[in-house]
Structure formats: C-alpha cells, structure tokens
Design an enzyme around this catalytic site. Structure first.
Site, PDB file in Angstrom:
ATOM      1  N   ASP A 119       0.729  -1.195   0.243  1.00 56.48           N
ATOM      2  CA  ASP A 119       0.163   0.250  -0.343  1.00 56.48           C
ATOM      3  C   ASP A 119       1.187   1.181  -0.140  1.00 56.48           C
ATOM      4  OD1 ASP A 119      -2.572   1.214   0.066  1.00 56.48           O
ATOM      5  OD2 ASP A 119      -2.093   1.696   2.102  1.00 56.48           O
ATOM      6  N   SER A 120       0.786   2.636  -0.699  1.00 50.88           N
ATOM      7  CA  SER A 120       0.905   3.749  -0.283  1.00 50.88           C
ATOM      8  C   SER A 120       1.752   4.294   0.715  1.00 50.88           C
ATOM      9  CB  SER A 120       0.306   4.457  -1.005  1.00 50.88           C
ATOM     10  OG  SER A 120      -0.711   4.469  -0.533  1.00 50.88           O
ATOM     11  N   TYR A 124      -0.903   8.485  -1.925  1.00 49.93           N
ATOM     12  CA  TYR A 124      -1.042   8.881  -3.706  1.00 49.93           C
ATOM     13  C   TYR A 124      -2.516   8.926  -5.013  1.00 49.93           C
ATOM     14  CZ  TYR A 124       2.657   4.759  -3.786  1.00 49.93           C
ATOM     15  OH  TYR A 124       4.291   4.082  -3.820  1.00 49.93           O
ATOM     16  N   CYS A 172      -4.009  -0.999  -2.232  1.00 43.23           N
ATOM     17  CA  CYS A 172      -4.400   0.306  -2.612  1.00 43.23           C
ATOM     18  C   CYS A 172      -5.220   0.407  -3.952  1.00 43.23           C
ATOM     19  CB  CYS A 172      -3.198   0.438  -2.166  1.00 43.23           C
ATOM     20  SG  CYS A 172      -2.776   2.722  -3.259  1.00 43.23           S
ATOM     21  N   ASN A 173      -6.330   1.233  -3.267  1.00 42.76           N
ATOM     22  CA  ASN A 173      -6.971   1.464  -4.661  1.00 42.76           C
ATOM     23  C   ASN A 173      -6.656   2.288  -6.108  1.00 42.76           C
ATOM     24  OD1 ASN A 173     -10.146   0.687  -4.661  1.00 42.76           O
ATOM     25  ND2 ASN A 173      -9.030   0.492  -2.272  1.00 42.76           N
ATOM     26  N   GLU A 219      -4.709   8.956   8.532  1.00 41.52           N
ATOM     27  CA  GLU A 219      -3.498   9.319   9.102  1.00 41.52           C
ATOM     28  C   GLU A 219      -2.365  10.228   9.899  1.00 41.52           C
ATOM     29  OE1 GLU A 219      -0.189   8.244   6.222  1.00 41.52           O
ATOM     30  OE2 GLU A 219      -1.984   6.547   6.011  1.00 41.52           O
ATOM     31  N   CYS A 229     -11.324   3.363  -1.137  1.00 41.98           N
ATOM     32  CA  CYS A 229      -9.641   3.491   0.092  1.00 41.98           C
ATOM     33  C   CYS A 229      -9.943   2.520   1.287  1.00 41.98           C
ATOM     34  CB  CYS A 229      -9.818   4.901  -0.144  1.00 41.98           C
ATOM     35  SG  CYS A 229      -7.752   5.614   0.931  1.00 41.98           S
ATOM     36  N   HIS A 277      -8.177   3.093   3.950  1.00 39.41           N
ATOM     37  CA  HIS A 277      -8.166   3.986   5.091  1.00 39.41           C
ATOM     38  C   HIS A 277      -9.401   4.406   5.478  1.00 39.41           C
ATOM     39  CE1 HIS A 277      -3.961   4.840   3.602  1.00 39.41           C
ATOM     40  NE2 HIS A 277      -3.686   5.656   4.449  1.00 39.41           N
TER      41      HIS A 277
END
Length: 280
Positions: free
Chosen positions: A16-17, A48, A79-80, A164, A198, A200
């Site tokens: 994932d980013s 990203y 990661c989408n 984040e 996403c 997250h």
C-alpha cells in the site's frame, strides 16, 4: 543489472502507499492465518491519490519489484489508487518481462464482484480518493459484471489525512465525513449501497455509519479481498505451493520506522517490528 529473482517459495506480498492496506492485511490474516506475509508501505511518498497515473505506476512497479526480490511470488496491491492506475499495466506489460509465473492482484475487482446481491435499487455509490474516482475504475469494472447498476462516485479529500494523523475519532472529522456522504446522496438519492473505495476508510466506519441513512449498506473491502484471495489460491494450487506457510508477517516502510510503528497501532492491535527500505 538486476539480480535474478528468487525461485524458492516465499511469503505473500501486500503493498500500500501508506497504512490503509493494513486494514486489508488484517482481514487476509484472519481468513488465511497459516501463510507468511510481507507488508510494504511506501509511507515516505504517500498519499498516491493526488498523483498522476505515470507516477503511481512507477512507484507501484518499484514496490512490486522489491517484494519479488524479497521472495514473494504473489503480491496484492492493497491500495485502490495503485489498483486503479497501475495494476493493469503491470499485469500486461511488466510481469511477462520480470517473471511470467508471478502474479499481482488488486482490490477493486474482488470488491466489485461482491456487490451484485447487495443492492436492490441497482444504484451504488463509491467514496474514494480523487485519483480512484478520476480513473473511473469502479464504474468500468461494475459495468462489466452488472451493466444495469448505476454508479455515482465522490472524491473525499481529507479522509485519508484524518486517518493518517490519528484524527478519525475527533469531532472535527464529523464535518468532512458528513459533507461528502451528503453530497453523494444528493447526486443520487436512490443509492442503497456505498463502497468504501479506499483502504483507509474502514478506520472511519463508526462515523461513516453514523452519517449514512438507514437502509444503505456500507461495503468495506477487507473481507471481500480476503475471501477472493482464499478462492484464488484454491483455484491455483501451483501458486499456493509457492507461498510459504509459517504464520509469520514482516513489515517494511519507506518512512522512519518509529513513525510507522506509532501510526500502525491505529490499524493493528499488536506490537510490530518494522524495517526501513528504499524503493528508488
């Protein structure tokens, strides 16, 4: 000159980013605890979602190469944005040159395959990053399988940052979560299922459910990706044989190790060790 890739069995790679892919990894490990895994987060270059197709492709390819070098024969792009902007190019153009027997899978297709039975109105909403919405990956994939379903997307700036920076439970998050859900439902009031596009966003689930009207199903990806991977390995015993089974998991980041450990605690209920790597 690149070194030859290791051919002995190895762990399953999850990329994932940033940290969001940890929500996918957790569900995969719940369903398939016997396998070994390597998680790689390109935290130094995240997010990203706002980057161009070319840059996301370049970064994702570097990550896949790194995971292959570490012994992975199978890599999941958790990661989408990477799945939307890089997966197809890597599958079609790069894998044949790198190693035609290795595989890279994404998170969009498994999510899309699950929605046919989840909507009565045949109107679906997608909440995702600007990059994923702009790519139109979800409408394209959904219409391949379910041409009758109407798809409306809404980019959600700030949602990744809320996660984040550990602000997902703060009162300030409510404004941004309510705002984009309301805007999407104004676009299409008939929506009865919402895809969280996403990785997250599951961290925001309590507040997303709070501001989503009753009768609208919220679809988080982890469970569907995990069961899709389980099915994939069952259908491809030759790949399953290349995946080691010791129940272990290693973590790598392109950022400072301390920062990763601190933020990863939002996603994982365990103490982890992490090593720093460079992808450039």
């Amino acid at each position: 000159m690149k070194r030859p890739l290791p051919q002995i069995p190895g762990p399953i790679g999850v990329f994932d980013s940033g940290y969001g892919g940890l929500t996918i990894l957790s569900k995969i490990r719940e369903v398939l605890p016997q396998y070994d895994y390597i998680y790689l987060g390109d935290n130094a270059r995240a997010p990203y979602g706002t980057r161009s197709f070319e840059v996301v492709y370049e970064f994702t390819l570097q990550a896949v190469q790194k995971l292959f070098e570490k012994g992975c024969h199978l890599v999941v792009l958790a990661c989408n944005t990477a799945s939307a902007k890089a997966l197809r190019s890597i599958q079609m153009n790069d894998l044949p040159k790198m190693d035609a027997d290795r595989r890279v899978l994404g998170v969009i297709r498994p999510t899309v395959e699950s929605i046919g039975d989840m909507t009565q109105s045949r109107h679906i909403g997608v909440l995702a990053t600007g990059g994923t919405i702009k790519s139109e990956s979800y409408p394209l994939e959904i219409h391949k399988l379910f041409p009758d379903i109407q798809v409306s997307g809404m980019a959600c700036p700030m949602w990744v940052s809320l996660v984040e920076y550990n602000e997902a439970q703060d009162e300030g998050a409510d404004y941004f979560i309510r705002k984009y859900i309301n805007q999407l439902l104004e676009k299409d009031p008939l929506i009865d299922a919402l895809i969280l596009g996403c990785t997250h966003y599951p961290i925001l689930l309590p507040k997303i459910r709070q501001y989503t009207p009753e009768g609208i199903q919220v679809i988080a990806q982890g469970e569907y990706v995990a069961h899709s991977l389980e099915d994939y390995l069952r259908r491809h015993p030759e790949m399953d044989a290349k995946c080691t089974k010791g129940g272990n998991c290693e973590f790598y980041t392109t950022e400072a190790e301390e920062k990763f450990i601190e933020s990863a605690s939002t996603f994982l209920n365990q103490q982890i060790d992490v090593k720093r790597v460079s992808l450039e």
